[in-house]
Design a protein around this motif. Sequence first.
Motif, short mmCIF file in Angstrom:
data_model
loop_
_atom_site.label_atom_id
_atom_site.label_comp_id
_atom_site.label_asym_id
_atom_site.label_seq_id
_atom_site.Cartn_x
_atom_site.Cartn_y
_atom_site.Cartn_z
N MET A 197 -1.84 -7.33 7.53
CA MET A 197 -1.79 -5.82 7.41
C MET A 197 -2.72 -5.53 5.95
N LEU A 198 -2.08 -6.47 4.85
CA LEU A 198 -2.61 -5.86 3.65
C LEU A 198 -4.21 -6.22 3.71
N GLN A 199 -4.37 -7.19 4.53
CA GLN A 199 -6.16 -7.41 4.48
C GLN A 199 -6.73 -6.07 5.51
N MET A 200 -6.06 -5.50 6.04
CA MET A 200 -6.62 -4.42 6.90
C MET A 200 -6.57 -3.05 5.89
N ILE A 201 -5.85 -3.21 4.86
CA ILE A 201 -5.81 -1.72 4.08
C ILE A 201 -6.77 -2.11 2.92
N SER A 202 -6.69 -3.57 2.25
CA SER A 202 -7.45 -4.11 1.44
C SER A 202 -9.21 -3.94 1.75
N HIS A 203 -9.42 -4.36 2.75
CA HIS A 203 -10.79 -4.19 3.36
C HIS A 203 -11.26 -3.19 3.61
N PRO A 227 -9.02 -12.67 -8.40
CA PRO A 227 -7.66 -12.28 -8.95
C PRO A 227 -7.54 -10.91 -9.72
N GLY A 228 -6.62 -10.22 -9.19
CA GLY A 228 -6.31 -8.94 -9.98
C GLY A 228 -6.70 -7.69 -9.04
N MET A 229 -7.62 -8.19 -7.79
CA MET A 229 -8.18 -7.38 -6.75
C MET A 229 -7.51 -7.33 -5.50
N SER A 230 -7.41 -6.46 -4.64
CA SER A 230 -6.47 -6.34 -3.63
C SER A 230 -6.94 -7.45 -2.49
N VAL A 274 -9.78 2.21 -8.10
CA VAL A 274 -8.19 2.32 -8.83
C VAL A 274 -7.37 1.99 -7.78
N LEU A 275 -7.33 2.17 -6.62
CA LEU A 275 -6.50 1.63 -5.45
C LEU A 275 -6.79 0.12 -5.26
N ILE A 276 -7.64 -0.34 -5.35
CA ILE A 276 -7.96 -1.59 -5.02
C ILE A 276 -7.32 -2.66 -6.21
N ILE A 277 -7.57 -1.97 -7.65
CA ILE A 277 -7.11 -2.98 -8.85
C ILE A 277 -5.67 -2.68 -8.94
N GLY A 278 -5.16 -1.45 -8.36
CA GLY A 278 -3.77 -1.22 -8.39
C GLY A 278 -3.04 -2.13 -7.63
N ILE A 279 -3.73 -2.17 -6.26
CA ILE A 279 -2.72 -3.02 -5.09
C ILE A 279 -3.10 -4.52 -5.72
N GLY A 280 -4.06 -4.71 -6.38
CA GLY A 280 -4.31 -6.23 -6.74
C GLY A 280 -3.42 -6.73 -7.59
N PHE A 281 -2.90 -5.96 -8.56
CA PHE A 281 -1.85 -6.11 -9.82
C PHE A 281 -0.63 -5.98 -9.25
N TYR A 282 -0.38 -5.03 -8.34
CA TYR A 282 0.87 -5.05 -7.74
C TYR A 282 1.12 -4.60 -6.21
N PRO A 283 0.82 -5.79 -5.41
CA PRO A 283 0.78 -5.43 -3.86
C PRO A 283 1.86 -4.67 -3.33
N LYS A 284 2.85 -4.60 -4.12
CA LYS A 284 4.00 -3.97 -3.48
C LYS A 284 3.99 -2.68 -3.28
N LEU A 285 2.72 -2.07 -3.97
CA LEU A 285 2.35 -0.63 -3.75
C LEU A 285 2.03 -0.42 -2.17
#
Length: 566
Positions: free
Chosen positions: A334-340, A391-394, A502-513
Amino acid sequence: MMADQFPWLTAIVLLPLVASFIIPVLPDKDGKRVRWYALGVGIADFVLMCYAFWKHYDASSATFQLAEKYAWIPQLGLNWAVSVDGISVPLVLLAGFVTTLSILAAWQVDVKPRLFYFLMLVLYSAQIGVFVAQDLLLLFIMWEIELVPVYLLVSIWGGPKRRYAATKFILYTAAASIFILVAALAMALYGGGNLTFDMVELAIKDYPIALELLLYAGLLIAFGLKLAVFPLHTWLPDAHGEASAPVSMILAGVLLKMGGYGLIRVNMEMLSDAHVYFAPVLVILGVVNIIYGALASFAQTNMKRRLAYSSVSHMGFVLLGIASYTDLGVSGAMLQMISHGLIASVLFFLAGVTYDRTHTMAMNEMGGVGQAMPKVFALFTVGAMASLALPGMSGFASELSVFVGVTTSDIYTSTFRTVTVFLAAVGVILTPIYLLSMLRQVFYYTGATCDIAPSCDINDISLRNEGHEEAVCFGTSCVLPIHAKFNDASPREIFIAASFLVLIIGIGFYPKLATQVYDVKTVAVNADIRQSYTQIAEGNPQIYAQEFLSPVIAKSELEPVLGIVK
């Protein structure tokens, strides 16, 4: 009380569709009012869905929420049934976010602007409809409606081979969609009784395993083609290569995710017994996707085709996560679909920004444009770093989740897991090679040649007299960076790219978003799959060769999880 009774999902789906029919009668001469109107509708719908989910969606529940059901064609058993859960909410938000920014990215469209923005809003509505449909026939209808705008958007506003690419897209996807219709009819008619396409009621039925395997195989073709699973992927590079940047953003950011959503929503949830038999097949297809997509991407000289094959590679991780039998693996899918969705959208957008300046997608004709466009260069570099899972990216968080999920799976043997992870890692190693090579050719390389003006020489008198020695091959003309017609990204383009990053980096640092929205649901889905596997393995311990599966699951897992039992 009125807020609880308000048809939120119906309003979210129909707002862009209804608003699109106002465009033909909207007073406008040069298209400026139409584009502002379309953008306003997109923003309004995105705000509406954000408000509805913030106020009325409970992420701690695995059940369907905001459910609405209205009789549409009772004779056919067709109902307007919509609802959301942890699987659909993040994808609805992704679709709204990407499509709204795609409308903003299409700000300079001056050819038939009314038709363009009309199609964009219809597409907006259809893709939201796919993610919220709770009636399998309604999902098919929304799936088919989405094909028409994409076909027209590619065939009218695409590149030189746009009609070929659009025709290939419509033929492939429409033919595969037939499997959804046939499967829906088979599931609805099986067992007699009242004709219904409601997904909850269809999932309760006890299908013979032979029929369930046939249904799963057909749906795997339909959803796998949309996900660009090898060998059903060939429409994707052609469509991306010819589509305009805003359309490519939607293709990569949203439409590919419909395939992954279908595999989870229908194949996993509704046909869990068949999923047990097909899971190793999905793993193998996922590994093939990862390696083949990476190698094919490295061979491309067209920037958008390289990014398209990159998407093929990254979708392999979705297949691995879906077939992992672990909570972390399914969550990673699921996270890969969002991230990609976010990463591919920003990369295709920036590819379009580069094309607007250079008027070419051939990377060997762009060398050194980083001197003329440092802001685009910086944004493109960050997007590429996210795509190669820095690292640090979604992208890092999602791919790591899939890797760990597959590695820790107690269903597959250590040999099978080792080979799978090793081959997938090869694809991960290839990813930075083709992405960094692309950056080098486009922004660094100074040995590019121009087809029209091949003599890009700093000894040229007209350049030398100005005291400059850094002439660049800018598209098909040799010019100085300061003489480029568009020197760098505009504020609008920076805003669009920054919104994604911003979202890519935000999810990368805090995937719980992202993960907190769907984790409860993915755990429930995986529990159901594991329970199906346990039941099948008890009756047939040698369901697969011992080299692949190890039928060892704790007896405690036979108990229902979160109250969900097939």
